[in-house]
Design an enzyme around this catalytic site. Structure first.
Site, PDB file in Angstrom:
ATOM      1  N   ASN A 215       0.882  -1.169   0.000  1.00 43.76           N
ATOM      2  CA  ASN A 215       0.000   0.000   0.000  1.00 43.76           C
ATOM      3  C   ASN A 215       0.921   1.221   0.000  1.00 43.76           C
ATOM      4  OD1 ASN A 215      -2.425  -1.503   0.117  1.00 43.76           O
ATOM      5  ND2 ASN A 215      -2.164  -1.767   2.313  1.00 43.76           N
ATOM      6  N   GLU A 296      -8.242  -3.301  -2.847  1.00 41.31           N
ATOM      7  CA  GLU A 296      -8.458  -2.661  -1.547  1.00 41.31           C
ATOM      8  C   GLU A 296      -8.253  -1.149  -1.620  1.00 41.31           C
ATOM      9  OE1 GLU A 296      -7.442  -6.233   1.555  1.00 41.31           O
ATOM     10  OE2 GLU A 296      -5.739  -5.029   0.883  1.00 41.31           O
ATOM     11  N   ARG A 329       1.095  -7.755  -8.249  1.00 45.28           N
ATOM     12  CA  ARG A 329       0.343  -8.615  -7.341  1.00 45.28           C
ATOM     13  C   ARG A 329      -1.027  -8.966  -7.907  1.00 45.28           C
ATOM     14  NH1 ARG A 329      -1.038  -7.144  -2.195  1.00 45.28           N
ATOM     15  NH2 ARG A 329      -0.291  -8.926  -1.044  1.00 45.28           N
ATOM     16  N   ASP A 369      -6.626 -15.317   1.736  1.00 44.79           N
ATOM     17  CA  ASP A 369      -5.717 -14.340   2.338  1.00 44.79           C
ATOM     18  C   ASP A 369      -4.926 -14.938   3.499  1.00 44.79           C
ATOM     19  OD1 ASP A 369      -4.420 -11.992   2.852  1.00 44.79           O
ATOM     20  OD2 ASP A 369      -6.110 -10.975   3.748  1.00 44.79           O
ATOM     21  N   GLU A 391       3.648 -15.956  -3.154  1.00 41.60           N
ATOM     22  CA  GLU A 391       3.703 -15.072  -1.989  1.00 41.60           C
ATOM     23  C   GLU A 391       3.199 -15.775  -0.734  1.00 41.60           C
ATOM     24  OE1 GLU A 391       2.029 -10.665  -0.505  1.00 41.60           O
ATOM     25  OE2 GLU A 391       1.525 -11.443  -2.495  1.00 41.60           O
ATOM     26  N   GLU A 397      -0.288 -12.799  10.502  1.00 34.42           N
ATOM     27  CA  GLU A 397      -1.496 -11.989  10.651  1.00 34.42           C
ATOM     28  C   GLU A 397      -2.696 -12.834  11.060  1.00 34.42           C
ATOM     29  OE1 GLU A 397      -4.376  -9.308   7.702  1.00 34.42           O
ATOM     30  OE2 GLU A 397      -2.431 -10.040   7.006  1.00 34.42           O
ATOM     31  N   TRP A 532     -15.934  -9.078   3.570  1.00 38.35           N
ATOM     32  CA  TRP A 532     -15.128  -8.791   4.751  1.00 38.35           C
ATOM     33  C   TRP A 532     -15.753  -9.394   6.007  1.00 38.35           C
ATOM     34  CZ3 TRP A 532     -13.859  -2.853   3.936  1.00 38.35           C
ATOM     35  CH2 TRP A 532     -12.873  -2.739   2.936  1.00 38.35           C
TER      36      TRP A 532
END
Length: 680
Positions: A215, A296, A329, A369, A391, A397, A532
């Site tokens: 980001n 996002e 990505r 994710d 990746e 996380e 989400w």
């Protein structure tokens, strides 16, 4: 191509004891305790000859002096040597070098003028450096060095860390403190931590680092910050590490003051060409750009009705004259999609073969994710004409963040071995979101270091087993004592399955707390975006639980069949009745209970094994891990109780009477709030 040789024969030394605070990671170089083995090492190594005078050769000499002096407790004489080419020719090694490329190495025991010695050689100084670290690893893990014949080349060309670090030093999804990059004091103040970072990465074969968050902030591409990036590149260069930057697609507007970032606009293209020229004037070996676009809320080519190939190719053209690459990505998803699982596949497969040769598409290991367990992303086998980057995430996380001991090598292996030939045929690079911060021990949880180590070792050699990597890491990080090695290895090898069981068993996924992703919240439904919300993924109702993807045709038939019969992914692909009969003979509700309780029991067993190591592990790290395991037990119980109490409202079946009953109500767990959870 320059041929470089390192000749070891060896030495005498002084050991400098340091506190066991974890800073040295796996390069502790503790003295060899076994007298017989120490004698054998000293007899095998009596002097060191290193040819060449490059910056990397200087690094090689420093590392050998540091490592050998400490390990063998004697002083190393470095003696003069003929040129590397002469020695290589004399010893008949020239022919062996042709298949090593620029990074592979040979370590071979030879007899020269009646004396036994060890030769470490390669086509480049960087190859020799990798060989030196491999040789030092043999000593650290107390292996024989009497009759060596090792030929090693990396199986993956690009082996990267992705830092999600912001310019203000905040680390997105970071749980080990603020960023290790102090942009305020760079380029003039060079923290020794930067040098050690390079050493640790080179020791496991990592050859690239993306310095800033995907980001991205366009400011990283301004002259003042590029000077800072150049300073880091200078430090990393002797260790074979290239720097990369996450580039913001809208940078031409934000720092170039253009009115558009349309990739087909001539002025935009000229801006990127000029920016590439500016970067390479400062950093001749700059690796390239990592780009997160149209994901996002990030800007991208779709803003201008262009596709991902249009955007990536435009930037690739700017880098191509200098040998740079674009890593684009594939983590994209849309609130309007019927299944987030499908979107990356739908957007990227029509573009297979349309990217420039210096573009790699970076695909997360799973289609959602970084969940505790995911099937591999279907994109990994669906783009045969496009080079891919795989990746992973080190920063945990979704794996307990900074407080849970979870050894990720089994997760990495699960993906690398998911489809025979997938990695070797298509994946040209592997990257992982870094778990480092400015905590003294780098990763906050001491066992987070093992995941960094495992990533590098598997990037270099996919065939290594989780057990072998754990064994190496334990011996270098804690002890070579069999009791310690075996106990810690049992803890590590059981840890990943434990967290799957107490968080997301049987294919459940994405049921964590919203935003911060800390703790369970399977009841979450009010984020404003369906994809989400945890309820979107488990779809529990009185009839059953799970996401029905039985019609999913993104995998080839053999893979579909494999996943269809695997209960580990049952609820990922199917909505299943609570009374469905499992292979164990239990119904689905009973199996779900069994898995959640088994996960907690495993963590309690890990805790007991660790407590038995008191006195066998240094006090500081023993206490640290002991406290963290106590937190993990507490939080595993929290996950178990909260999830089962919630799902029980749909199954309408009791928890088995022989299980420990929850000590709080579902409403208690629902009202828990964590506004300042780290990493959000």
């Amino acid at each position: 191509m320059k041929k470089t040789l390192l000749l070891l024969m060896l030495l005498h030394c002084i050991h400098n004891l340091q506190a066991e605070d974890g800073y040295e990671l796996w390069l502790r170089y503790k003295p060899v305790e076994n007298k017989a083995l120490l004698t054998a090492y000293r007899q095998a190594i009596t002097a060191v000859q290193v040819s060449g005078n490059s910056a990397t050769t200087v690094v090689i000499k420093k590392e050998l002096a540091l490592g050998l002096n400490a390990l063998l407790q004697t002083t190393i004489p470095f003696v003069s040597t003929p040129t590397g080419n002469t020695l290589i020719a004399e010893r008949g090694l020239s022919e062996n070098l042709k298949d090593l490329g620029t990074e592979g190495f040979i370590i071979r025991s030879k007899t020269i003028n009646g004396k036994k010695c060890t030769i470490i050689t390669a086509n480049t100084d960087i190859g020799v450096l990798y060989g030196v670290f491999h040789f030092l690893r043999l000593l650290q893990t107390r292996q024989s060095v009497q009759s060596l014949d090792i030929v090693s080349t990396p199986q993956t060309k690009l082996r990267l860390l992705n830092h999600w670090d912001n310019l203000n030093r905040y680390v997105e999804r970071g749980y080990a403190g603020i960023s290790i990059w102090n942009w305020h004091t760079l380029p003039d103040y060079i923290d020794t931590r930067y040098i050690d970072y390079a050493r640790y990465n080179a020791s496991v074969g990592i050859n690239g680092t993306v310095l800033n968050n995907v980001n991205a902030n366009a400011e990283i591409l301004t002259p003042v910050y590029l000077q800072k990036v150049a300073a880091l590149a200078t430090i990393f260069r002797p260790y074979g590490i290239k720097v990369y930057l996450s580039a913001r697609f809208s940078a031409p507007m934000e720092i170039g003051h253009l009115k558009t970032a349309d990739p087909l606009n001539d002025t935009v293209q000229q801006w990127w060409h000029a920016k590439a020229k500016e970067i390479y004037a400062l950093i001749p070996d700059f690796g390239g750009f990592l780009v997160k676009a149209n994901s996002e809320g990030q800007p991208g080519p779709q803003t201008y009705n262009r596709n991902h190939a249009d955007g990536a190719n435009m930037m690739a053209d700017a880098l191509a004259p200098y040998g740079g690459i674009v890593i684009w990505r594939a983590f994209v998803y849309d609130a309007k999609a019927s299944d987030r699982f499908k979107q990356a596949y739908d957007e990227f497969t029509p573009l297979d073969g349309k990217f420039k040769t210096n573009v790699l598409v970076q695909v997360k290991n799973g289609p959602i994710d970084f969940q505790p367990r995911e099937p591999f992303s279907p994109l990994l086998e669906a783009m045969p004409h496009t080079p891919l980057m795989l990746e992973f995430q080190l920063t945990q996380e979704y794996l307990g963040q900074g407080t849970h001991l979870v050894y990720e090598a089994p997760l990495f292996k699960e993906i690398l071995e998911a489809d025979n030939g997938m990695v070797e045929n298509v994946v040209k690079g592997i990257a992982a979101v870094a778990n480092t911060g400015n905590e003294r021990n780098w990763t906050a949880h001491p066992f987070g270091q093992a995941n960094w180590y495992a990533l590098g070792r598997l990037e270099w050699d996919h065939s290594l087993s989780s057990s072998q990597i754990a064994d190496e890491w334990i011996r270098q990080t804690f002890s070579n004592e069999p009791k310690v090695v075996n106990s810690i290895k049992e803890i590590m090898l059981s840890s990943r399955e434990a967290i799957v069981n107490y968080m997301t068993p049987l294919g459940l996924h994405h049921i964590m707390g919203n935003g911060h992703h800390y703790g369970p919240a399977p009841w979450g439904y009010n984020t404003g975006r369906a994809d989400w919300n945890p309820v979107y993924y488990h779809k529990a109702d009185t009839a059953g639980i799970g996401f029905d993807r039985t019609g999913l045709l993104q995998y080839k038939p053999s893979v579909q069949q494999s996943y269809a019969g695997n209960e580990q992914y049952l609820l990922w692909f199917h909505h299943v009745s609570w009374l469905h009969k499992m292979h164990s003979g239990r119904n689905l509700w009973e199996e779900l209970c069994y898995k959640y309780y088994a996960g907690v029991d495993t963590v309690k067993a890990m805790q007991q094994k660790w407590n038995q190591l008191e006195g066998s592990v240094d006090e500081e790290r023993f206490r640290q891990v002991k406290m963290l395991l106590a937190i993990q037990v507490k939080e595993a119980i929290w996950w178990r109780n909260a999830c089962l109490l919630y799902f029980q409202t749909f199954s309408r079946q009791p928890l088995p009477a022989n299980y420990e009953q929850p000590d709080h109500t579902l409403e208690y767990y629902k009202q828990l709030n964590f506004p300042y959870a780290p990493g959000n």
